[in-house]
Motif scaffolding. Structure first.
Motif, mmCIF file in Angstrom:
data_model
loop_
_atom_site.group_PDB
_atom_site.id
_atom_site.type_symbol
_atom_site.label_atom_id
_atom_site.label_comp_id
_atom_site.label_asym_id
_atom_site.label_seq_id
_atom_site.Cartn_x
_atom_site.Cartn_y
_atom_site.Cartn_z
ATOM 1 N N ARG A 103 0.828 -1.217 0.000
ATOM 2 C CA ARG A 103 0.000 0.000 0.000
ATOM 3 C C ARG A 103 0.855 1.257 0.000
ATOM 4 N NH1 ARG A 103 -3.429 0.165 5.363
ATOM 5 N NH2 ARG A 103 -3.775 2.299 4.732
ATOM 6 N N VAL A 104 0.270 2.349 -0.484
ATOM 7 C CA VAL A 104 0.958 3.629 -0.542
ATOM 8 C C VAL A 104 0.074 4.730 0.028
ATOM 9 C CG1 VAL A 104 2.381 3.029 -2.546
ATOM 10 C CG2 VAL A 104 0.186 4.135 -2.894
ATOM 11 N N THR A 105 0.719 5.804 0.472
ATOM 12 C CA THR A 105 0.032 7.018 0.889
ATOM 13 C C THR A 105 0.371 8.082 -0.140
ATOM 14 O OG1 THR A 105 0.258 6.402 3.215
ATOM 15 C CG2 THR A 105 -0.238 8.709 2.746
ATOM 16 N N VAL A 106 -0.668 8.707 -0.704
ATOM 17 C CA VAL A 106 -0.479 9.638 -1.814
ATOM 18 C C VAL A 106 -1.128 10.978 -1.489
ATOM 19 C CG1 VAL A 106 -0.906 10.030 -4.275
ATOM 20 C CG2 VAL A 106 -0.498 7.710 -3.446
ATOM 21 N N LEU A 107 -0.376 12.064 -1.707
ATOM 22 C CA LEU A 107 -0.919 13.417 -1.658
ATOM 23 C C LEU A 107 -1.520 13.693 -3.024
ATOM 24 C CD1 LEU A 107 -1.236 16.258 -0.383
ATOM 25 C CD2 LEU A 107 1.074 16.763 -1.237
ATOM 26 N N ASN A 108 -2.809 14.061 -3.069
ATOM 27 C CA ASN A 108 -3.504 14.335 -4.322
ATOM 28 C C ASN A 108 -3.987 15.779 -4.354
ATOM 29 O OD1 ASN A 108 -3.588 11.745 -5.720
ATOM 30 N ND2 ASN A 108 -4.819 11.072 -3.991
ATOM 31 N N VAL A 109 -3.727 16.443 -5.472
ATOM 32 C CA VAL A 109 -4.190 17.813 -5.688
ATOM 33 C C VAL A 109 -4.983 17.811 -6.992
ATOM 34 C CG1 VAL A 109 -3.502 20.216 -6.021
ATOM 35 C CG2 VAL A 109 -2.130 18.710 -4.546
ATOM 36 N N MET A 110 -6.209 18.314 -6.941
ATOM 37 C CA MET A 110 -7.052 18.371 -8.125
ATOM 38 C C MET A 110 -7.512 19.807 -8.338
ATOM 39 S SD MET A 110 -9.266 14.883 -7.869
ATOM 40 C CE MET A 110 -9.386 14.571 -6.125
ATOM 41 N N THR A 111 -7.320 20.305 -9.584
ATOM 42 C CA THR A 111 -7.746 21.659 -9.918
ATOM 43 C C THR A 111 -8.569 21.637 -11.197
ATOM 44 O OG1 THR A 111 -5.671 22.057 -11.102
ATOM 45 C CG2 THR A 111 -5.783 22.814 -8.806
ATOM 46 N N CYS A 112 -9.549 22.521 -11.254
ATOM 47 C CA CYS A 112 -10.395 22.657 -12.435
ATOM 48 C C CYS A 112 -9.568 23.323 -13.535
ATOM 49 C CB CYS A 112 -11.624 23.490 -12.100
ATOM 50 S SG CYS A 112 -12.780 23.628 -13.469
ATOM 51 N N VAL A 113 -9.439 22.636 -14.684
ATOM 52 C CA VAL A 113 -8.641 23.133 -15.802
ATOM 53 C C VAL A 113 -9.187 24.486 -16.263
ATOM 54 C CG1 VAL A 113 -7.972 22.681 -18.203
ATOM 55 C CG2 VAL A 113 -7.992 20.818 -16.541
ATOM 56 N N GLY A 114 -8.282 25.448 -16.428
ATOM 57 C CA GLY A 114 -8.659 26.780 -16.885
ATOM 58 C C GLY A 114 -9.121 27.709 -15.776
ATOM 59 N N VAL A 115 -9.331 27.163 -14.572
ATOM 60 C CA VAL A 115 -9.788 27.973 -13.445
ATOM 61 C C VAL A 115 -8.662 28.194 -12.446
ATOM 62 C CG1 VAL A 115 -11.429 28.123 -11.515
ATOM 63 C CG2 VAL A 115 -12.169 27.204 -13.717
ATOM 64 N N CYS A 116 -7.977 27.110 -12.087
ATOM 65 C CA CYS A 116 -6.882 27.176 -11.107
ATOM 66 C C CYS A 116 -5.700 26.366 -11.611
ATOM 67 C CB CYS A 116 -7.319 26.593 -9.761
ATOM 68 S SG CYS A 116 -8.612 27.520 -8.944
ATOM 69 N N ARG A 117 -4.533 26.647 -11.032
ATOM 70 C CA ARG A 117 -3.350 25.829 -11.279
ATOM 71 C C ARG A 117 -2.661 25.624 -9.944
ATOM 72 N NH1 ARG A 117 -2.253 30.593 -14.149
ATOM 73 N NH2 ARG A 117 -0.833 31.945 -13.022
ATOM 74 N N ALA A 118 -2.010 24.473 -9.830
ATOM 75 C CA ALA A 118 -1.378 24.098 -8.559
ATOM 76 C C ALA A 118 0.084 23.783 -8.773
ATOM 77 C CB ALA A 118 -2.090 22.887 -7.961
ATOM 78 N N ARG A 119 0.803 23.846 -7.668
ATOM 79 C CA ARG A 119 2.215 23.447 -7.641
ATOM 80 C C ARG A 119 2.441 22.705 -6.332
ATOM 81 N NH1 ARG A 119 7.579 27.064 -6.992
ATOM 82 N NH2 ARG A 119 9.027 25.414 -7.554
ATOM 83 N N VAL A 120 3.223 21.623 -6.388
ATOM 84 C CA VAL A 120 3.580 20.851 -5.197
ATOM 85 C C VAL A 120 5.103 20.802 -5.127
ATOM 86 C CG1 VAL A 120 3.436 18.611 -4.052
ATOM 87 C CG2 VAL A 120 1.488 19.448 -5.388
ATOM 88 N N GLN A 121 5.648 21.135 -3.950
ATOM 89 C CA GLN A 121 7.103 21.091 -3.795
ATOM 90 C C GLN A 121 7.483 20.690 -2.385
ATOM 91 O OE1 GLN A 121 7.360 25.402 -4.658
ATOM 92 N NE2 GLN A 121 8.734 25.521 -2.906
ATOM 93 N N ALA A 122 8.647 20.060 -2.284
ATOM 94 C CA ALA A 122 9.203 19.718 -0.981
ATOM 95 C C ALA A 122 9.799 20.980 -0.373
ATOM 96 C CB ALA A 122 10.283 18.658 -1.141
ATOM 97 N N ILE A 123 9.667 21.119 0.938
ATOM 98 C CA ILE A 123 10.264 22.256 1.641
ATOM 99 C C ILE A 123 11.630 21.806 2.152
ATOM 100 C CG2 ILE A 123 9.989 23.967 3.487
ATOM 101 C CD1 ILE A 123 6.951 23.388 3.367
ATOM 102 N N VAL A 124 12.615 21.843 1.258
ATOM 103 C CA VAL A 124 13.969 21.435 1.614
ATOM 104 C C VAL A 124 14.869 22.640 1.873
ATOM 105 C CG1 VAL A 124 13.870 19.174 0.521
ATOM 106 C CG2 VAL A 124 14.588 21.153 -0.819
ATOM 107 N N HIS A 125 14.479 23.788 1.365
ATOM 108 C CA HIS A 125 15.155 25.058 1.598
ATOM 109 C C HIS A 125 14.064 26.050 1.980
ATOM 110 C CE1 HIS A 125 18.743 23.417 -0.226
ATOM 111 N NE2 HIS A 125 18.053 23.087 -1.301
ATOM 112 N N PRO A 126 14.394 27.151 2.635
ATOM 113 C CA PRO A 126 13.364 28.146 2.945
ATOM 114 C C PRO A 126 12.620 28.582 1.679
ATOM 115 C CG PRO A 126 15.366 28.633 4.142
ATOM 116 C CD PRO A 126 15.709 27.525 3.177
ATOM 117 N N VAL A 127 11.308 28.702 1.806
ATOM 118 C CA VAL A 127 10.430 29.059 0.697
ATOM 119 C C VAL A 127 9.586 30.257 1.125
ATOM 120 C CG1 VAL A 127 8.493 28.258 -0.723
ATOM 121 C CG2 VAL A 127 10.248 26.645 -0.030
ATOM 122 N N THR A 128 9.392 31.210 0.227
ATOM 123 C CA THR A 128 8.479 32.319 0.489
ATOM 124 C C THR A 128 7.287 32.175 -0.444
ATOM 125 O OG1 THR A 128 10.272 33.779 1.172
ATOM 126 C CG2 THR A 128 8.205 34.824 0.532
#
Length: 183
Positions: A103-128
């Motif tokens: 089994r796996v644990t998965v982070l899922n992000v769903m966005t409506c095409v043309g309405v929103c856009r998403a980005r997923v990133q690891a916080i390995v360095h400080p992020v603003t």
């Protein structure tokens, strides 16, 4: 522990979010945050091989948080979901999932095409994170500081509308940041 208010941020233990069993019985989902039909962020426990739900008009991003991965297939199209690698794919497809190992644990992000856009990133360095977006921090096996507020291991933090710049810094393991903005 329920939601705790820290300025404009809500922090919650992941385990306190009620799991929802999938219709096909292949796993469970914990809905972390959503904005109507525009976007949704969740954590899924995929327990066995089987069909993935189809979401017409939806862009999906998935990242394996625990486990060895998942192979998605729709005819000749193949998407590999590997640990700690954010992958974007089409929600319109009829994906069939095959687990790599158990089994796996998965982070899922769903966005409506043309309405929103998403980005997923690891916080390995400080992020603003700048104003004008939603920000979700998932600290399943990590921890971080958000403007000097601790987000501990096993927590999620949701900021539905970032008003002022927000600084995130990992303090343990690898927490992940999801940002969602209008297209």
């Amino acid at each position: 522990m329920g939601w705790a208010q820290f300025r404009d941020m809500n922090v919650r233990r992941i385990e306190s979010i009620a799991p929802e069993r999938w219709r096909n019985g292949g796993g469970i989902t914990r809905a972390i945050a959503s904005n109507g039909d525009d976007w949704r962020v969740s954590i899924a426990e995929v327990e066995r091989d089987g069909p993935y739900s189809r979401f017409d008009g939806i862009a999906r991003i998935s990242l394996v948080l625990r486990g060895d991965g998942v192979v998605l297939r729709d005819g000749d199209d193949v998407v590999m979901l590997r640990p700690f690698e954010a992958v974007e794919y089409d929600g319109d497809a009829n994906w069939s999932a095959t687990l790599i190992g158990a089994r796996v644990t998965v982070l899922n992000v769903m966005t409506c095409v043309g309405v929103c856009r998403a980005r997923v990133q690891a916080i390995v360095h400080p992020v603003t994170v700048g104003p004008g977006c939603a920000a979700i921090v998932v600290a399943l096996d990590g921890a971080c500081l958000c403007n000097d507020i601790a987000i501990g291991t096993g927590d999620v933090a949701v900021i539905e509308n970032v008003i002022k710049p927000m600084r995130l810094e990992g303090t343990r393991g690898t927490p992940f940041l999801v940002t969602i903005e209008r297209a």
